[in-house]
Design a protein around this motif. Sequence first.
Motif, PDB file in Angstrom:
ATOM      1  N   ASP A   1       0.823  -1.205   0.000  1.00 38.61           N
ATOM      2  CA  ASP A   1       0.000   0.000   0.000  1.00 38.61           C
ATOM      3  C   ASP A   1       0.862   1.261   0.000  1.00 38.61           C
ATOM      4  O   ASP A   1       0.549   2.245  -0.683  1.00 38.61           O
ATOM      5  CB  ASP A   1      -0.921  -0.002   1.221  1.00 38.61           C
ATOM      6  CG  ASP A   1      -1.935  -1.132   1.180  1.00 38.61           C
ATOM      7  OD1 ASP A   1      -2.299  -1.556   0.075  1.00 38.61           O
ATOM      8  OD2 ASP A   1      -2.358  -1.582   2.256  1.00 38.61           O
TER       9      ASP A   1
ATOM     10  N   GLU B   1     -10.205   5.271   6.059  1.00 41.27           N
ATOM     11  CA  GLU B   1     -10.251   3.945   5.471  1.00 41.27           C
ATOM     12  C   GLU B   1     -10.679   4.064   4.018  1.00 41.27           C
ATOM     13  O   GLU B   1     -11.170   5.110   3.577  1.00 41.27           O
ATOM     14  CB  GLU B   1     -11.220   3.051   6.247  1.00 41.27           C
ATOM     15  CG  GLU B   1     -12.656   3.529   6.210  1.00 41.27           C
ATOM     16  CD  GLU B   1     -13.577   2.649   7.057  1.00 41.27           C
ATOM     17  OE1 GLU B   1     -13.096   1.686   7.658  1.00 41.27           O
ATOM     18  OE2 GLU B   1     -14.781   2.956   7.115  1.00 41.27           O
ATOM     19  N   ALA B   2     -10.492   2.969   3.268  1.00 46.52           N
ATOM     20  CA  ALA B   2     -10.848   2.965   1.854  1.00 46.52           C
ATOM     21  C   ALA B   2     -12.357   3.125   1.682  1.00 46.52           C
ATOM     22  O   ALA B   2     -13.145   2.599   2.464  1.00 46.52           O
ATOM     23  CB  ALA B   2     -10.385   1.672   1.205  1.00 46.52           C
ATOM     24  N   ALA B   3     -12.747   3.865   0.640  1.00 51.50           N
ATOM     25  CA  ALA B   3     -14.173   4.007   0.342  1.00 51.50           C
ATOM     26  C   ALA B   3     -14.722   2.741  -0.294  1.00 51.50           C
ATOM     27  O   ALA B   3     -15.924   2.461  -0.204  1.00 51.50           O
ATOM     28  CB  ALA B   3     -14.398   5.206  -0.578  1.00 51.50           C
ATOM     29  N   THR B   4     -13.845   1.973  -0.900  1.00 57.70           N
ATOM     30  CA  THR B   4     -14.253   0.694  -1.504  1.00 57.70           C
ATOM     31  C   THR B   4     -13.098  -0.275  -1.376  1.00 57.70           C
ATOM     32  O   THR B   4     -11.921   0.127  -1.369  1.00 57.70           O
ATOM     33  CB  THR B   4     -14.640   0.875  -2.991  1.00 57.70           C
ATOM     34  OG1 THR B   4     -15.122  -0.360  -3.507  1.00 57.70           O
ATOM     35  CG2 THR B   4     -13.456   1.333  -3.818  1.00 57.70           C
TER      36      THR B   4
ATOM     37  N   VAL C   1      -6.073   0.550   0.829  1.00 55.53           N
ATOM     38  CA  VAL C   1      -5.901   1.712  -0.037  1.00 55.53           C
ATOM     39  C   VAL C   1      -5.517   1.304  -1.460  1.00 55.53           C
ATOM     40  O   VAL C   1      -5.829   2.016  -2.427  1.00 55.53           O
ATOM     41  CB  VAL C   1      -4.855   2.681   0.561  1.00 55.53           C
ATOM     42  CG1 VAL C   1      -3.461   2.089   0.518  1.00 55.53           C
ATOM     43  CG2 VAL C   1      -4.903   4.028  -0.141  1.00 55.53           C
TER      44      VAL C   1
ATOM     45  N   ASP D   1      -6.796  -1.291  -3.120  1.00 59.20           N
ATOM     46  CA  ASP D   1      -8.097  -1.520  -3.768  1.00 59.20           C
ATOM     47  C   ASP D   1      -8.784  -0.193  -4.087  1.00 59.20           C
ATOM     48  O   ASP D   1      -9.395  -0.026  -5.145  1.00 59.20           O
ATOM     49  CB  ASP D   1      -9.007  -2.347  -2.848  1.00 59.20           C
ATOM     50  CG  ASP D   1      -8.479  -3.762  -2.617  1.00 59.20           C
ATOM     51  OD1 ASP D   1      -7.664  -4.216  -3.425  1.00 59.20           O
ATOM     52  OD2 ASP D   1      -8.885  -4.386  -1.616  1.00 59.20           O
ATOM     53  N   HIS D   2      -8.678   0.742  -3.158  1.00 60.77           N
ATOM     54  CA  HIS D   2      -9.283   2.066  -3.304  1.00 60.77           C
ATOM     55  C   HIS D   2      -8.723   2.778  -4.540  1.00 60.77           C
ATOM     56  O   HIS D   2      -9.484   3.331  -5.359  1.00 60.77           O
ATOM     57  CB  HIS D   2      -8.992   2.862  -2.029  1.00 60.77           C
ATOM     58  CG  HIS D   2      -9.470   4.276  -2.035  1.00 60.77           C
ATOM     59  ND1 HIS D   2     -10.703   4.659  -1.541  1.00 60.77           N
ATOM     60  CD2 HIS D   2      -8.868   5.419  -2.457  1.00 60.77           C
ATOM     61  CE1 HIS D   2     -10.835   5.967  -1.664  1.00 60.77           C
ATOM     62  NE2 HIS D   2      -9.734   6.449  -2.213  1.00 60.77           N
TER      63      HIS D   2
ATOM     64  N   LEU E   1     -10.234   5.863  -7.448  1.00 55.99           N
ATOM     65  CA  LEU E   1     -10.430   6.909  -6.446  1.00 55.99           C
ATOM     66  C   LEU E   1      -9.089   7.466  -6.004  1.00 55.99           C
ATOM     67  O   LEU E   1      -8.034   6.834  -6.167  1.00 55.99           O
ATOM     68  CB  LEU E   1     -11.189   6.339  -5.240  1.00 55.99           C
ATOM     69  CG  LEU E   1     -12.570   5.737  -5.532  1.00 55.99           C
ATOM     70  CD1 LEU E   1     -13.152   5.089  -4.283  1.00 55.99           C
ATOM     71  CD2 LEU E   1     -13.513   6.803  -6.064  1.00 55.99           C
TER      72      LEU E   1
ATOM     73  N   ASP F   1     -10.680  10.891  -1.551  1.00 58.96           N
ATOM     74  CA  ASP F   1     -11.911  10.113  -1.403  1.00 58.96           C
ATOM     75  C   ASP F   1     -11.871   9.144  -0.227  1.00 58.96           C
ATOM     76  O   ASP F   1     -12.844   8.414   0.010  1.00 58.96           O
ATOM     77  CB  ASP F   1     -12.179   9.316  -2.691  1.00 58.96           C
ATOM     78  CG  ASP F   1     -12.315  10.219  -3.904  1.00 58.96           C
ATOM     79  OD1 ASP F   1     -13.070  11.210  -3.801  1.00 58.96           O
ATOM     80  OD2 ASP F   1     -11.665   9.942  -4.924  1.00 58.96           O
ATOM     81  N   LEU F   2     -10.752   9.088   0.499  1.00 63.20           N
ATOM     82  CA  LEU F   2     -10.667   8.221   1.678  1.00 63.20           C
ATOM     83  C   LEU F   2     -11.677   8.676   2.724  1.00 63.20           C
ATOM     84  O   LEU F   2     -11.929   9.881   2.881  1.00 63.20           O
ATOM     85  CB  LEU F   2      -9.251   8.236   2.261  1.00 63.20           C
ATOM     86  CG  LEU F   2      -8.174   7.585   1.375  1.00 63.20           C
ATOM     87  CD1 LEU F   2      -6.780   7.920   1.897  1.00 63.20           C
ATOM     88  CD2 LEU F   2      -8.368   6.069   1.326  1.00 63.20           C
TER      89      LEU F   2
END
Length: 612
Positions: free
Chosen positions: A147, A212-215, A219, A221-222, A227, A231-232
């Motif tokens: 990450d 944290e990651a929005a999806t 991070v 994956d985010h 993103l 957008d975190l």
Amino acid sequence: MVAVPHDSGGAPTVSSGEGSEKINGQATASITSSVALPGTNAYSRPDSRLDAATETALAAVHNGVAADYTARIKPSGVTAEYPYREVDGTLLYTVQRIEPGVQGQPKTFRTVWHAVGAPRVPYRLPEVLDAIASGDTTVYVTEGEKDADALAALGFAATCCGAGGWTDAHSEHLAYAGAVVVIADKDEAGYRKAEKAAESLERAGVPVSVVEAATGKDVTDHLQAGLGVQDLVPCEPGAARRESLVSEEVFNMGVKEEAKARYAASKAGPSSWGRVDPKACLKAAAEPREPEVGQFKCTGTEPPHGVFYGGCVNEVHGESESGKTWFVLYVVAQELMAGHGVVYVDYEDDEGSVYRRLKLLGVSEEILAGDWFRYHRPNGPLTDAEKTTFNVSVAQAGTTVVFDGVTEGMALEGLTGRDERDVAAWHGKTTKDLAHAGWCVIVIDHTPHDEKRTLGSQHKKAGISGVSYLVDAVHQIRAGERGLLRLKVEKDRPASVRREAAPGKRPQWRGDLVVDCTAGALPDVSLWPAVPQDDGDDDDTNPPKFARRVYDYVAANDGCKTAEIRGRKLGKTAEVAAAQTWLVRNGHLKVETGPRNSSLHHAVKPLEVAQD
């Protein structure tokens, strides 16, 4: 000089010589290994150098250990290497990512050290410090190197701690950062690590936030979802960790039906809709159900009897401040000290009061701090997710589950005790599955002043499959006083408790809980069985036959034992035993434990009664 390069096979090796080292064939700066001594640099050798023979021998030992370790884990392949460097760029150690990992894991990590005594430092430390020195920079702290590299590739200052967790030593390196953003992986371990890192950075005085990651999980994956860091999503790691535990358990257990199925399977019992084994039915018919949870005091004329039934819903009710919770907690204390687990659901009291009373009843802090006593104080309904959480306690060994405050518990579910359908729904949701699984379920309820029935529907009584006790405070339990709670049997479906009660009108007198708070710091507490009366009256205020004789004998023979009292032929054994029990119950005699667990009697309160 001792250099620690990799050989071509990936195994860490040690070689002796001057010049540069190589990691997987790549030249690095020269590394001098040493053990840090007071007043010396961690990476410089002390003045007294080892001779060549000693260095060669140490190198051979190191190589042997490294080769053995590599042979044992049998890595399928190193897919990535992450170098950790000192401020000046000196290579300290390398973290290798191995995929697939050992023992069936998808990946594992291995640390290869290049300097003896080297400290653990943040990943990409030189690059992060250069970014901090260049101006008011935000540093991102991730859980893993992958990450951090993903963020660094986009031009951000990013780091992590690798194995071992974030420490205050890591935070000191970031003391001059403009701000630090900790990015939590979205699982229980990730939130725990993020929380620890944030707390450490706060102690160092660094402005810190947690996101944290929005999806996705992390991070990486985010970012792969298109993103950016803007957008975190902000998060509170402590609350997120708790929510993650519940969500993860719910996900693992599936929908409500699956959760119930797994709970039933954990108790190794059949479905409640399946046919009951006829052999088990015949055995139950041949052996009447006996109370097995809790115990009345043995009087010497009969063995001790139990208080509540296992595998049934039992009830204790009484007026406000009648002492009904004291009675139940006394039985809970007996079970805990016998090594049996207890689950306690408290709808109306608080943990301080419950734990304080259990300590007064003799339960040690060691037991209360462990897993034998599982205390719950819900403030919302028993949803599917909450039941999953609650079942964690139920899945552990134990005998008893207590629900303290039926009316309040039903109110949390949006139900009322005055509607028989609501009463049935509440029992179906909370108590019946537990009773079917073999637990002794005890519900505590209120009765209106000067009445015997519980508040609300008659169905409350119908839902009791065990015994129902009415608690009457003859003398309330107060500090510095002697309390006496009278227990009367209002309902007993298996009939084994009523069999031992004093004869007479219903509700029948079954026993007394005596809580004597006059003796010392801890009260003297005993659960005495009822003394049968010839006329069927449960009035315990009048001394029974031979009370005068027994009292006079004890007064003249201080410290006498039970066998001595009953062996003096003061009267029929049963009547002498009843008189002895009555004198102790009413405070005329005091009993203390003597050698070999014997009972020593002392006359402490005058008996105002004529000679028998």
